[in-house]
Design an enzyme around this catalytic site. Structure first.
Site, short mmCIF file in Angstrom:
data_model
loop_
_atom_site.label_atom_id
_atom_site.label_comp_id
_atom_site.label_asym_id
_atom_site.label_seq_id
_atom_site.Cartn_x
_atom_site.Cartn_y
_atom_site.Cartn_z
N ALA B 10 0.82 -1.21 0.04
CA ALA B 10 -0.04 0.14 -0.02
C ALA B 10 1.02 1.23 -0.10
CB ALA B 10 -1.02 -0.06 1.17
N CYS B 42 -7.03 -5.44 2.60
CA CYS B 42 -8.50 -5.25 3.16
C CYS B 42 -9.81 -5.81 2.55
CB CYS B 42 -8.85 -3.82 3.22
SG CYS B 42 -7.46 -2.74 3.78
N ASP B 283 2.07 0.63 7.45
CA ASP B 283 2.04 0.02 8.90
C ASP B 283 3.20 -0.22 9.57
OD1 ASP B 283 -0.56 -0.46 7.84
OD2 ASP B 283 -0.46 -2.58 7.71
N TYR B 426 -29.84 18.03 2.91
CA TYR B 426 -31.08 17.39 3.17
C TYR B 426 -32.03 17.21 1.99
CZ TYR B 426 -36.08 17.16 4.38
OH TYR B 426 -37.43 16.89 4.35
#
Lengths: 453, 453
Positions: B10, B42, B283, B426
């Site tokens: 990654a 993932c 990581d 909305y």
């Protein structure tokens, strides 16, 4: 102490509830000239199209439910005169036309907006209507059930016009949209609006742009055609006037309540008008655009609710502030979700910003995960400092999520540099590894700083 | 000038692409000890469960595609020694075990994380595995196809453990989750984690909490049962070790690259380590928690991509900064979408904040519009100034949208007062008139200020 609220649809209903919660000892009276209060006018197109099967579901709260909370709601009552100096008003009972005089200590004006109806020839023909209030549904239903319209013309290609076009399409009514402006969605930049234009055409909605309503032709009192300013004659047995709304301010003006630049009622950040103790909220009130700092008028249900909450709290003795709006809006146009917040590139330039923008199309999920759909994002920042100015998102994908990220970024006065390193939620069922909004911010950031992403 | 990148899943893959875009004249070499580069780990649980039918779809970019952009990707090559003083490394060809010495000008360490595997009795039995790399899929598939496992034990109830539980459920494998901590999801507050706990139980996942792995029992070299520390014996023909990962830092440590408090490689905001010209990302690298300001380690794919982008830009001579993370995460647990950002109430208290919170459950659409689903929101702010500290959202509804609003609000250092007046999008198909996140902020604001919403 008595608070009187004029109007009980969105802002008024919310203000009443909030005021009572802040101070349960207050006497609160809501006068509403319709039969219903506290309903969602935004749901009307979906009742018409059949997505919502029971129009009563639009009613969020009945007068009886308000009464249980100690709020008196008087429906079918129109406030016809306001005497702000003496804190009194004259209220007409629309059933028997009797009038009474009512005193108040604090007042909240939530009279909303009225549809603009041009006084052209034939405007009163059967089959011609506006669709704004819940009561308009009965009129539509009567026309639909008796005349079984085959061909509708919607005058005005705003959000409501487009939502109605989709509703009519669901009802198998062939629909033409007429818009005086040369294109649809003037608040969007042209290349984004074009996506919606293409979708409407694809869905067999006829678009007539740059041409206004001239008159309506009738036969036996019923509409049979629309004539445009350019002389086009469009046969129609159903015509909806949806060219826009104007703030309902007559009562307020007559009472000496000052209007702002936009023609809506001027208020301070506490939603108070020029008259102490008199507040205004919702579609009748002006507000501030938080990107430009200029007065603006945004007659939308969510803003009405936010403003009603603030007005209600302050009328009850609180000290809340409404900071203004970003002009965020969303609507569904057939397969597309169409959303914007902040300024378009055009509007930003007109307001003296130096906008720079990116446009990108991305999936809203990891590519390998099924069910993802695309969104096209236009993100706009100021070239000078990278400050975000606005976003437009259109596509079958999660435009609502993308635009809410952008709207919250505007709220935080973020730059595109900030947003490109946002820590948004990633997992394959929910998002690509980097959100389309992060990708847009990264690309925009490169344009601001001159480094390619 | 040559940039060498160690690791290409990654962060490494992203860094390579970014560096080349910033300066196309650079020589870029990526050494990767697996057969694939640039894939989405993932997505593994969804390949296992069958949602993704072709594991090759997880591969985002092949070495050949990188080559077209002028990036040399060497798979099956492990960097076995690093001489930072002389800017050289020894690279082993994993096929023929030959080694060569490679020089670099700039280095990016993207060695990722390794699964933690306890050295307990039986850990090497057939049927016991970790699922972290794309190569692990073949091992799983071999077990699945030959042994047709009926009963699985997953050791560790983290995100991966829970995603795998759902995948196994899809495969009709009866599954038990063992977690040493007394409850699942320790980063969530207990009342929120309980919602997921209940969902797992409802989906027939057996949960054993507060009990760790003691040993594995086998027969003919194959696992037949898991024995917990408390002595429970759980029959199993498939065992996945998912107790967590640790940063893969051995190579870096041996070369004198300093680690941080968390055990991951310490970097500055440019992703540079203590050795000039040597960057770390993904990581294996430490970062900063932007709420607490403390070092943290978040081994997630999106963060790896963001960090890789910054490391790649800087290694190529740019000057980008990675500002840190909010610990935003999301995963799907059967019918629930489970998301968080920022600090939990517990973590906030532990870090010296004075958290106050609200919990509410709301629909994610207007109530009258079909298809809405619920979300439960916990929103946390500091009592002293209303500053938002974190949010947790769980439910069948749009948790991803809600948490991204909250994560962007954290990015903007917003208070709950700010968020309660957010101008979010909305329209009935997309949201209730006031977003659940606005409702939560409003309720929280009342608790901070003492006025009921």
């Amino acid at each position: 102490m008595r608070i009187v609220i004029i109007g009980g649809v969105a802002a008024g209903a919310k203000a009443a509830a909030k005021a009572k919660r802040v101070n349960p000892d207050l006497e609160i009276i809501v006068f509403q000239d319709e039969a219903e209060v506290a309903y969602s006018a935004c749901g009307l197109p979906y009742v018409i199209g059949g997505t919502i099967t029971d129009q009563n579901k639009l009613v969020i709260r009945t007068p009886e439910e308000f009464a249980k909370d100690g709020i008196r709601v008087e429906t079918g009552r129109r406030v016809v005169a306001l005497d702000a100096a003496n804190r009194r008003m004259r209220v007409r009972n629309l059933q028997d036309q009797s009038e009474e005089s009512i005193a108040y200590d604090r007042l909240i004006v939530a009279t909303g907006a009225l549809p603009i109806v041009p006084r052209v020839e034939g405007i009163d023909l059967d089959g011609v209507l506006t669709l704004r209030k819940i009561g308009d549904l009965a009129r539509f239903k009567a026309i639909f059930d008796t005349l079984r319209p085959q061909k509708a013309v919607i005058v005005g290609a705003g959000y409501i016009g487009m939502e109605l076009a989709e509703a009519f399409h669901e009802l198998n009514i062939k629909t033409t949209l007429i818009e005086k402006f040369p294109r649809i969605l003037p608040k969007f930049d042209p290349e984004m609006a074009q996506l919606v234009h293409d979708q409407l055409v694809e869905q067999d909605i006829e678009l007539i742009l740059g041409d206004g309503l001239s008159k309506l032709q009738g036969e036996n009192g019923r509409v049979i055609a629309v004539v445009t300013e350019s002389g086009k004659v469009i046969p129609a047995d159903l015509v909806v006037i949806a060219i826009g709304v104007r703030p309902n301010t007559e009562l307020a003006m007559a009472a000496g309540i000052a209007l702002g630049k936009t023609g809506a009622i001027a208020v301070d950040s506490r939603m108070q008008t020029n008259i102490p103790g008199v507040f205004a909220a919702g579609d009748c009130a002006e507000t501030i655009d938080r990107v430009s700092g200029q007065p603006t008028w945004v007659p939308l249900g969510d803003i009405a609710n936010l403003q009603g909450r603030v007005a209600g709290e302050n009328a009850a003795g609180g000290n809340a502030h409404f900071p203004g709006v970003f002009g965020t809006a969303i609507f569904k146009a057939f397969e597309l979700n169409v959303a914007m917040t902040g300024l378009s590139e055009q509007a930003a330039r007109a307001q003296g910003f130096e906008p720079v923008s990116v446009l990108l199309r991305r999936g809203d999920r990891a590519r390998y995960y099924p069910g993802g759909r695309e969104v096209t994002i236009k993100l706009i920042a100021d070239r000078r400092d990278g400050r975000l100015l606005g976003a437009q998102v259109i596509g079958p994908g999660k435009a609502d999520k993308m635009i809410d990220i952008a709207a919250t970024a505007l709220l935080g006065k973020l730059t595109c540099h900030d947003l490109e390193n946002a820590d948004l939620a990633y997992s394959p069922p929910f998002s690509p590894v980097l959100s389309p909004m992060i990708m847009a911010a990264g690309a925009l950031s490169s344009r601001v700083s001159g480094v390619a992403d």
